[in-house]
Design an enzyme around this catalytic site. Structure first.
Site, short mmCIF file in Angstrom:
data_model
loop_
_atom_site.label_atom_id
_atom_site.label_comp_id
_atom_site.label_asym_id
_atom_site.label_seq_id
_atom_site.Cartn_x
_atom_site.Cartn_y
_atom_site.Cartn_z
N HIS A 266 -5.18 -7.43 6.21
CA HIS A 266 -3.81 -7.83 5.88
C HIS A 266 -3.13 -8.41 7.10
O HIS A 266 -3.37 -7.93 8.21
CB HIS A 266 -3.01 -6.62 5.36
N ASP A 317 -5.24 -5.58 -3.33
CA ASP A 317 -6.14 -6.22 -4.28
C ASP A 317 -7.41 -5.41 -4.55
O ASP A 317 -8.04 -5.58 -5.58
CB ASP A 317 -6.55 -7.62 -3.77
#
Ligand SMILES: CC(C)(COP(=O)(O)OP(=O)(O)OC[C@H]1O[C@@H](n2cnc3c(N)ncnc32)[C@H](O)[C@@H]1OP(=O)(O)O)[C@@H](O)C(=O)NCCC(=O)NCCS
Length: 380
Positions: A266, A317
């Site tokens: 991320h 996700d």
């Protein structure tokens, strides 16, 4: 401009750490792995609030009463029908078009049937916001059912927004656990700071263009595999692996080939994504409940292998893939489900941008030539 001042400009690639807007909608604390919606910790609200309740929180900045939430939820459910021309357009799209590409077109098309489209006053924006939030899930559900040759369903007034979405997509009444899972998914995906698609929406709003244009642009941005498109590839990978004992070799092979493992890493979080914590729990419960525990085991082993090899944590996700698989959503719709949830946040940011607007117009460092001698076309 002189050549010298041109060269002095410093390019921030990927706009990393560039502060481009002020917002109170959500705050991502990447160092401590915390996420706040209008000041409320996601861990406190994720499994407590309904999607409609979170939408009111994001749009208004305070916790709604039960009566406010229930009224708003009924209003959205009542707005879930689509103009027949939009349904006809869904039927015309080739089955090979990605649902996100169809959604982008459908949101653009909805603009032509919205009586408030060109009015960007706060009152008109509220009306459009509610309609868009209601219509996006129906576009996704209808598209899926058209492609599978199934009859289109009307919303059930006994369900709230997220349960209706799941019901209209699948056509079977969701169980209590599935309803909670869909609600959790939509709550967790509804906003996340100034990510790429939210930034896109704000840039479009900053030109004082309309809300439909801003949402269509945001959908295009979310579609990319480095943003919302990762979840579909996660499920593909898990189904490809098919056996927990194959995980190590498969993942190490990908890393040796310098491939990215989807659902990991991320830009902001330096620790676990707090949304992954809740989704992991639901992934386990759902996989257990529908007799597919091996998919959860494979996911856990992937997580362990990536952590050992690269020290990288799963993002939202990763576990949202098995959660959606377990509640019967086909992988090609995962990013569209993300868009239906994130529409809540995009709209909150668009309204915030309109309320305190300045045209977003950054600059670039010019790396080409200047002052080249022009040669007329018949002399080249
Ligand atoms: C999300 C993402 C784009 C953020 O990337 P970023 O902030 O630009 O980070 P970088 O691309 O600079 O990566 C930093 C390092 O971690 C590695 N890395 C980051 N994510 C990785 C992943 N998913 N798989 C393997 N390695 C990864 C990079 O290879 C790089 O290593 P290096 O310095 O040895 O080359 C990136 O983590 C990624 O591509 N993830 C996969 C897609 C995904 O899940 N997207 C959904 C995001 S919510």
């Amino acid at each position: 401009m002189t050549q010298d001042s041109k060269d002095e400009k410093k390019v921030v690639r990927g706009l990393e750490d560039v502060v481009a807007a002020e917002t109170s909608v959500s705050y991502v604390d990447g160092v401590h792995g915390r996420l706040y919606y209008q000041g409320y910790d996601i861990h406190d609200i994720a499994e407590e609030m309904t999607f409609s309740e979170v939408v009111l929180l994001l749009w208004n900045g305070g916790l709604p009463t039960r009566a406010e939430r229930d009224r708003f939820s009924s209003e959205i459910v009542a707005d879930m029908r689509l103009p027949s021309q939009v349904v006809d357009m869904l039927k015309l799209t080739p089955p090979t078009s990605h649902p996100m590409a169809v959604l982008r077109t459908a949101v653009g098309m909805l603009a032509h049937f919205d009586p408030d489209v060109e009015d960007i006053s706060p009152e008109a924006n509220r009306r459009k916001a509610r309609r868009l939030l209601a219509q996006i899930p129906t576009i996704i559900a209808d598209l899926h059912r058209i492609r599978y040759g199934l009859p289109l369903l009307s919303p059930d007034p006994n369900y709230g927004v997220s349960s209706n979405f799941l019901y209209m997509l699948r056509g079977t009444p969701p169980t209590e656990l599935e309803r909670k899972a869909m609600r959790l998914l939509m709550v967790l995906l509804s906003d996340h700071g100034l990510n790429a698609s939210t930034f896109t929406a704000r840039v479009i709003a900053s030109t004082l263009s309309d809300m439909h244009s801003a949402l269509a642009g945001a959908i295009g941005s979310l579609k990319g595999p480095l943003h919302g498109g990762a979840n579909e590839r996660v499920m593909e990978m898990i189904l490809n692996i098919s056996d927990v004992d194959m995980v190590k070799e498969y993942i190490e092979g990908m890393l040796e080939n310098r491939q990215r493992i989807m659902g990991f890493g991320h830009r902001v979080y330096r620790t676990e994504d707090p949304r992954a914590t809740h989704l992991r729990r639901y992934s386990e419960m759902l996989c257990e409940a529908n007799g597919q525990r091996s998919l959860y085991e494979i996911s856990r082993r992937i997580e362990q292998t990536v952590m050992e090899a690269k020290g990288i944590y799963p993002n939202v996700d990763f576990y949202s893939a098995t959660v959606q698989h377990a509640i019967g959503i086909p992988p090609e719709y995962y990013t569209a489900i993300f868009a239906a949830s994130r529409a809540a946040g995009w709209i909150a940011h668009i309204m915030e941008q309109y309320a305190n607007n300045r045209l977003m117009r950054p600059t670039s460092k010019y790396t080409g030539e200047i002052g080249l001698p022009f040669v007329p076309i018949d002399q080249r």
